[in-house]
Design an enzyme around this catalytic site. Structure first.
Site, PDB file in Angstrom:
ATOM      1  N   CYS A 133      -0.374 -70.221 -17.514  1.00 29.32           N
ATOM      2  CA  CYS A 133       0.855 -70.095 -16.726  1.00 29.32           C
ATOM      3  C   CYS A 133       0.449 -69.698 -15.302  1.00 29.32           C
ATOM      4  O   CYS A 133      -0.728 -69.417 -15.031  1.00 29.32           O
ATOM      5  CB  CYS A 133       1.716 -68.999 -17.328  1.00 29.32           C
ATOM      6  SG  CYS A 133       0.835 -67.420 -17.336  1.00 29.32           S
ATOM      7  N   HIS A 179      -5.413 -61.772 -21.904  1.00 30.91           N
ATOM      8  CA  HIS A 179      -5.877 -61.555 -23.284  1.00 30.91           C
ATOM      9  C   HIS A 179      -6.519 -62.807 -23.861  1.00 30.91           C
ATOM     10  O   HIS A 179      -5.969 -63.434 -24.773  1.00 30.91           O
ATOM     11  CB  HIS A 179      -4.692 -61.104 -24.151  1.00 30.91           C
ATOM     12  CG  HIS A 179      -4.230 -59.726 -23.823  1.00 30.91           C
ATOM     13  ND1 HIS A 179      -2.922 -59.302 -23.969  1.00 30.91           N
ATOM     14  CD2 HIS A 179      -4.917 -58.654 -23.358  1.00 30.91           C
ATOM     15  CE1 HIS A 179      -2.827 -58.028 -23.610  1.00 30.91           C
ATOM     16  NE2 HIS A 179      -4.016 -57.621 -23.226  1.00 30.91           N
ATOM     17  N   HIS A 217       1.343 -52.122 -26.302  1.00 31.42           N
ATOM     18  CA  HIS A 217       0.927 -53.280 -25.496  1.00 31.42           C
ATOM     19  C   HIS A 217       0.797 -52.819 -24.038  1.00 31.42           C
ATOM     20  O   HIS A 217       1.646 -52.069 -23.540  1.00 31.42           O
ATOM     21  CB  HIS A 217       1.961 -54.405 -25.617  1.00 31.42           C
ATOM     22  CG  HIS A 217       1.498 -55.690 -24.995  1.00 31.42           C
ATOM     23  ND1 HIS A 217       1.523 -55.889 -23.629  1.00 31.42           N
ATOM     24  CD2 HIS A 217       0.971 -56.814 -25.535  1.00 31.42           C
ATOM     25  CE1 HIS A 217       1.034 -57.099 -23.366  1.00 31.42           C
ATOM     26  NE2 HIS A 217       0.700 -57.682 -24.512  1.00 31.42           N
ATOM     27  N   GLU A 222       1.427 -54.138 -21.245  1.00 30.48           N
ATOM     28  CA  GLU A 222       2.587 -54.400 -20.372  1.00 30.48           C
ATOM     29  C   GLU A 222       3.671 -53.337 -20.596  1.00 30.48           C
ATOM     30  O   GLU A 222       4.309 -52.878 -19.633  1.00 30.48           O
ATOM     31  CB  GLU A 222       3.156 -55.804 -20.631  1.00 30.48           C
ATOM     32  CG  GLU A 222       4.316 -56.118 -19.695  1.00 30.48           C
ATOM     33  CD  GLU A 222       4.932 -57.478 -19.935  1.00 30.48           C
ATOM     34  OE1 GLU A 222       4.207 -58.422 -20.331  1.00 30.48           O
ATOM     35  OE2 GLU A 222       6.157 -57.608 -19.717  1.00 30.48           O
ATOM     36  N   THR A 231       7.770 -59.340 -21.124  1.00 29.86           N
ATOM     37  CA  THR A 231       7.958 -60.737 -20.698  1.00 29.86           C
ATOM     38  C   THR A 231       7.536 -61.765 -21.748  1.00 29.86           C
ATOM     39  O   THR A 231       7.874 -62.940 -21.634  1.00 29.86           O
ATOM     40  CB  THR A 231       7.123 -61.021 -19.432  1.00 29.86           C
ATOM     41  OG1 THR A 231       5.750 -60.705 -19.724  1.00 29.86           O
ATOM     42  CG2 THR A 231       7.601 -60.225 -18.244  1.00 29.86           C
ATOM     43  N   CYS A 270       9.557 -64.441 -19.663  1.00 28.88           N
ATOM     44  CA  CYS A 270       9.223 -65.319 -18.536  1.00 28.88           C
ATOM     45  C   CYS A 270       9.369 -66.792 -18.905  1.00 28.88           C
ATOM     46  O   CYS A 270       9.446 -67.155 -20.080  1.00 28.88           O
ATOM     47  CB  CYS A 270       7.810 -65.014 -18.053  1.00 28.88           C
ATOM     48  SG  CYS A 270       6.556 -65.657 -19.153  1.00 28.88           S
ATOM     49  N   ASN A 302       1.961 -63.444 -26.372  1.00 31.78           N
ATOM     50  CA  ASN A 302       2.700 -64.715 -26.279  1.00 31.78           C
ATOM     51  C   ASN A 302       2.111 -65.758 -27.219  1.00 31.78           C
ATOM     52  O   ASN A 302       2.835 -66.583 -27.774  1.00 31.78           O
ATOM     53  CB  ASN A 302       2.773 -65.192 -24.828  1.00 31.78           C
ATOM     54  CG  ASN A 302       1.489 -65.827 -24.355  1.00 31.78           C
ATOM     55  OD1 ASN A 302       1.282 -67.025 -24.531  1.00 31.78           O
ATOM     56  ND2 ASN A 302       0.607 -65.035 -23.773  1.00 31.78           N
TER      57      ASN A 302
END
Ligand code: 0CM
Ligand code: SF4
Length: 317
Positions: free
Chosen positions: A17, A46, A129, A131, A170, A200, A230
């Site tokens: 991305c 990651h 996590h 984030e 996200t 996102c 993700n």
């Protein structure tokens, strides 16, 4: 000997991305500009392959700033950091570059705004996590409460149901998050939400693409590392959309090919942190064993690009 036939349904969009591209670009640029070693706090993204490639160029990955020597260059990972981290780097006069994805930074600002408006923030995300740790660390300790699933909403205790807001990680499952948001709104009708989704565009598009092709496949393979949220979500989406088997694999060499026994149609995708070379390698490895037909199925066009930020000046020696 004739090879058995295998149709590969190749998901598009897949793989890198804009935030990952930018984060890796920042480490590359730091290496170019300052020379090795460049310290990176946490895996820049990651993905094992990405980390190994950067290590080979002179990046040193650490988990905390106290592992970074004085006078060093340090890059913060795409997942973002608590406010205390750049503050400490500044105090130590380290040269720092922040590779936090702009879409994660947007959530940081949102949480700060809610806090400034006197709202307690419910953050939807996975405990531990990076984030989530970074987003919670934008405001004083105790101002954000984490919920991970619908069950936790039922038992959630808040300071004032009239002064409440939510934000999300996200890279969550679009479907699971919608369920959690619905449960929050039912219990706390006055809760404020983000103007537009915190999940996102890349996470959403990759999930939609897998959702579209996985029901037509006997097996779904997702290229990605086990710590990639993700990427893990893509495996769940595949199973949920009716694919009988789905697995996450770092790269072709690590695949247990017995997974493909009896498979004639395989869906293939890659998480936002997995480079395209790993997709190419997987297809080549499949071609060695099967008579492969690749059909790419495009469900969205992506044109998002994030520019590299200006690099800080090197200290005069
Ligand atoms: O958040 P996640 O675990 O999915 O991170 P990743 O490095 O695999 O993907 C890119 C990002 C971000 C933020
Ligand atoms: Fe940014 Fe989304 Fe990519 Fe994470 S997955 S780096 S939030 S664009």
């Amino acid at each position: 000997m004739t090879k058995p036939p295998l149709t590969i349904l190749l998901a598009s969009p897949r793989g890198f991305c804009a935030g990952v591209d930018r984060a890796i670009g920042i480490v590359d640029e730091a290496l170019r500009r300052y020379g090795p070693p460049v310290y990176v706090r946490h895996e820049i993204v990651h993905n094992k392959y990405v980390v190994q490639q950067l290590q080979a160029k002179g990046a040193i990955f650490v988990e905390e700033l106290d592992e970074v020597p004085d006078d060093a260059v340090v890059v913060f990972s795409a997942h973002g950091v608590p406010k205390a981290v750049p503050a400490e780097a500044k105090r130590r006069e380290l040269i720092m570059a922040d590779a936090t994805c702009p879409l994660v930074s947007k959530v940081h600002r949102e949480v700060e705004r809610h806090h400034a408006a006197g709202h307690q923030v419910v953050l939807i995300g996975h405990e531990g996590h990076p984030e989530v740790i970074g987003t919670m660390g934008q405001v004083p300790k105790g101002s954000v409460v984490l919920v991970q699933d619908v069950e936790e909403v039922a038992t959630l205790e808040v300071e004032d149901p009239e002064r409440l807001a939510y934000a999300t990680q996200t890279t969550l499952s679009v479907l699971d998050t919608a369920g959690i948001v619905t449960a929050l709104k039912e219990r706390f009708p006055a809760i404020h939400g983000p103007r537009s989704e915190d999940i996102c565009y890349a996470t959403t598009n990759r999930q939609q693409a897998v959702e579209m092709i996985a029901p037509n496949a006997d097996l779904t393979l997702v290229l990605g590392s086990p710590n990639s949220s993700n990427s893990q979500r893509l495996v769940e989406v595949a199973l949920r959309s009716g694919c009988p088997r789905a697995a996450l694999v770092d790269r072709a060499e690590m695949l247990d090919w017995s997974l493909l026994d009896g498979v004639t149609v395989m869906a293939l995708s890659a998480g936002a942190s997995a480079p395209e070379v790993l997709v190419d390698d997987m297809i080549v490895a499949a071609q060695e064993r099967f008579d492969v037909e690749v059909r790419e199925i495009k469900t969205a066009e992506e044109r998002v690009v994030f520019k590299l930020p200006p690099m800080p000046a090197a200290r005069a020696s």
